[in-house]
Design a protein around this motif. Structure first.
Motif, mmCIF file in Angstrom:
data_model
loop_
_atom_site.group_PDB
_atom_site.id
_atom_site.type_symbol
_atom_site.label_atom_id
_atom_site.label_comp_id
_atom_site.label_asym_id
_atom_site.label_seq_id
_atom_site.Cartn_x
_atom_site.Cartn_y
_atom_site.Cartn_z
ATOM 1 N N LEU A 94 0.848 -1.188 0.000
ATOM 2 C CA LEU A 94 0.000 0.000 0.000
ATOM 3 C C LEU A 94 0.886 1.240 0.000
ATOM 4 N N VAL A 97 0.232 6.104 3.412
ATOM 5 C CA VAL A 97 -0.375 5.687 4.683
ATOM 6 C C VAL A 97 -1.006 6.898 5.357
ATOM 7 N N GLY A 101 -5.495 5.165 3.632
ATOM 8 C CA GLY A 101 -4.478 4.115 3.669
ATOM 9 C C GLY A 101 -4.448 3.391 5.011
ATOM 10 N N SER A 102 -4.420 4.161 6.103
ATOM 11 C CA SER A 102 -4.399 3.551 7.435
ATOM 12 C C SER A 102 -5.631 2.687 7.659
ATOM 13 N N VAL A 105 -5.256 -0.640 5.939
ATOM 14 C CA VAL A 105 -4.323 -1.551 6.610
ATOM 15 C C VAL A 105 -5.045 -2.306 7.727
ATOM 16 N N LEU A 120 4.303 -1.166 3.299
ATOM 17 C CA LEU A 120 3.734 0.174 3.265
ATOM 18 C C LEU A 120 4.785 1.166 2.800
ATOM 19 N N ASP A 122 5.519 5.498 2.061
ATOM 20 C CA ASP A 122 5.079 6.891 2.191
ATOM 21 C C ASP A 122 6.292 7.787 1.918
ATOM 22 N N LYS A 127 6.672 9.587 9.010
ATOM 23 C CA LYS A 127 6.063 8.255 8.959
ATOM 24 C C LYS A 127 7.074 7.168 8.620
ATOM 25 N N HIS A 132 3.713 0.637 11.730
ATOM 26 C CA HIS A 132 2.271 0.828 11.611
ATOM 27 C C HIS A 132 1.583 -0.529 11.512
ATOM 28 N N ILE A 137 7.047 1.361 7.873
ATOM 29 C CA ILE A 137 6.758 2.113 6.649
ATOM 30 C C ILE A 137 8.047 2.419 5.904
#
Ligand SMILES: NC(=O)c1ccc[n+]([C@@H]2O[C@H](COP(=O)([O-])OP(=O)(O)OC[C@H]3O[C@@H](n4cnc5c(N)ncnc54)[C@H](O)[C@@H]3O)[C@@H](O)[C@H]2O)c1
Ligand SMILES: NC(=O)c1ccc[n+]([C@@H]2O[C@H](COP(=O)([O-])OP(=O)(O)OC[C@H]3O[C@@H](n4cnc5c(N)ncnc54)[C@H](O)[C@@H]3O)[C@@H](O)[C@H]2O)c1
Lengths: 221, 221
Positions: A94, A97, A101-102, A105, A120, A122, A127, A132, A137
DNA sequence: ATTATTTTGTGAAGGTTTTCACATAAACAA
DNA sequence: TTGTTTATGTGAAAACCTTCACAAAATAAT
């Protein structure tokens, strides 16, 4: 009657595939309710479809039922899983985030259905590197190297619309063939890459249209 | 040629409405890019459709173009907004301020498109009464009284699948005629209530199917 | 056993949506 | 002006999708 795997040339319609997803979900429910078999009539009732539609959809892929009795719930569920390709694990990454996005997840339905978000990405320094939901991430800069390393097959795009195309260009370069896009843009990808868009405004606008125009629903038997 | 508002009896297809949403989004973009007019060819190219499709879709609602020139961007955008019913504000409530619910509250595209989330409901005592993005979260117990009070017209359902039907029953009792549902269940509602489902698993499963079966895309001109 | 009942699987019919193709109209160029 | 180009709007054709209707197969009842 043996379930036969037809390898037909005929293009299966998008609607049929979507309905298979619905059947799969309902069969899971029927299994929990301890149904052994289910008729096309019952399945149709639950999906607000016609029994003929259900039978026709299934008939594209083989013969799974018993006349006079119906379809064996557990077996049909297995067969549909196999048709949809969800009788295996898919490794999903993904990108972005943020809000949506969060949420994704944390979406348990995905993992239950063998779509596993295992990576993940970003570009926000705050982040990157943080943990996460058990996944660290990664920096978006490492996208092209880390996607193949992690054997990712599906990428979910949840970045702002303004950068989505750039991200997707890199995703494609990394060899990914399937993208689920949440950004409200028409992504350009090569012919051999599948893109599906989640467009929530579209559904709200449909509601708006329906209310303003008193749009009749399709008749359902 | 005068734009005419056809009040035809003919049922407009869901696909046409969805494409109107796409046209609307693209017209917004074209407006930003300072296009004065746009041809069905250009519009089609951006949506990966055929020009004939674009013209036919629009023709259901009137004649908006000028032969030899195309469609006036700003005017067509206005006309589509009017057709879709998004030339006004819609008051929206959201039930279930969890992962996906919170994300939706922050979704700027909704407010930009005149869908205003003005009320939030939850049953979690820790959330009730707290301020979320400027909206105080209400107790779900007050749903039936507060929905009409707040003149809500559309309800977004983002509660766990197990309770979605109960919530929707109350939403319907409160007189709501339009529901956007994120819970993976087939909701039962009276005939005069519109429900649209956001089913993300469905889209992932489509990707899965496409990859496993090398599903050919529809040919695009 | 025999018959009645249930329900599938599927060609064919019916309905809907998309694409074609062209008359029509406006714009533009000379 | 007049001719050429561009591009809409729309019936008709083609493609596509859904429903019908029934033979076939299995179960259940007598
Ligand atoms: N919030 C929603 O409910 C919602 C719903 C549907 C669609 N969307 C769409 O999803 C996308 C994300 O929305 P959001 O509300 O989560 O926004 P957001 O700003 O909360 O999240 C975007 C995330 O992407 C990251 N990002 C930005 N640029 C990046 C880059 N170049 N590379 C990698 N990561 C980058 C940001 O750091 C952030 O974490 C948008 O396109 C939005 O339109 C959002
Ligand atoms: N998380 C996702 O990305 C995602 C994506 C698609 C669909 N969904 C679906 O959306 C729904 C919510 O998912 P989530 O991940 O946000 O879950 P969540 O548990 O984070 O949120 C659910 C919220 O609903 C509230 N709630 C529970 N029962 C309630 C009731 N009776 N009345 C009012 N509020 C109640 C909870 O307090 C919570 O705030 C689920 O049905 C899920 O399947 C989630």
């Amino acid at each position: 009657m043996e379930p036969t795997a037809k390898l037909s040339k005929k293009r299966i319609s998008e609607s049929t595939i979507h309905r298979l997803s619905l059947y799969y979900r309902t069969l899971s429910l029927l299994e929990k309710e301890n149904y052994e078999t289910v008729s096309s009539k019952e399945l149709a009732k639950r999906e607000k479809l016609t029994p003929a539609q259900v039978r026709k959809d299934l008939s594209f892929f083989g013969t799974f039922g018993t006349r006079g009795l119906g379809y064996p719930v557990i077996e049909l569920k297995k067969q549909i899983a196999s048709i949809l390709g969800i009788d295996r694990q898919w490794r999903v990454a993904l990108v972005g985030v943020g809000n949506i996005g969060s949420a994704l997840v944390s979406y348990k339905e995905f993992s239950r259905q063998d779509f596993h978000i295992v990576k993940l990405f970003d570009n926000d320094q705050r982040k990157i590197g943080s943990n996460h939901k058990g996944i660290v991430i990664s920096d978006i800069k490492n996208l092209e190297t880390e996607l193949p390393e992690a054997k990712i097959e599906i990428v979910i795009v949840a970045v702002p619309a303004t950068v989505a195309q750039y991200i997707v260009d890199d995703v494609v370069k990394a060899g990914i063939k399937a993208i689920l896009n949440f950004a409200p843009v028409n992504l350009k990808v090569p012919d051999d890459v599948y893109v599906r868009n989640e467009n929530m405004s579209m559904e709200l606008e449909y509601l708006s249209f329906a209310m303003v125009n008193e749009h009749p629903k399709k008749k359902v038997k």
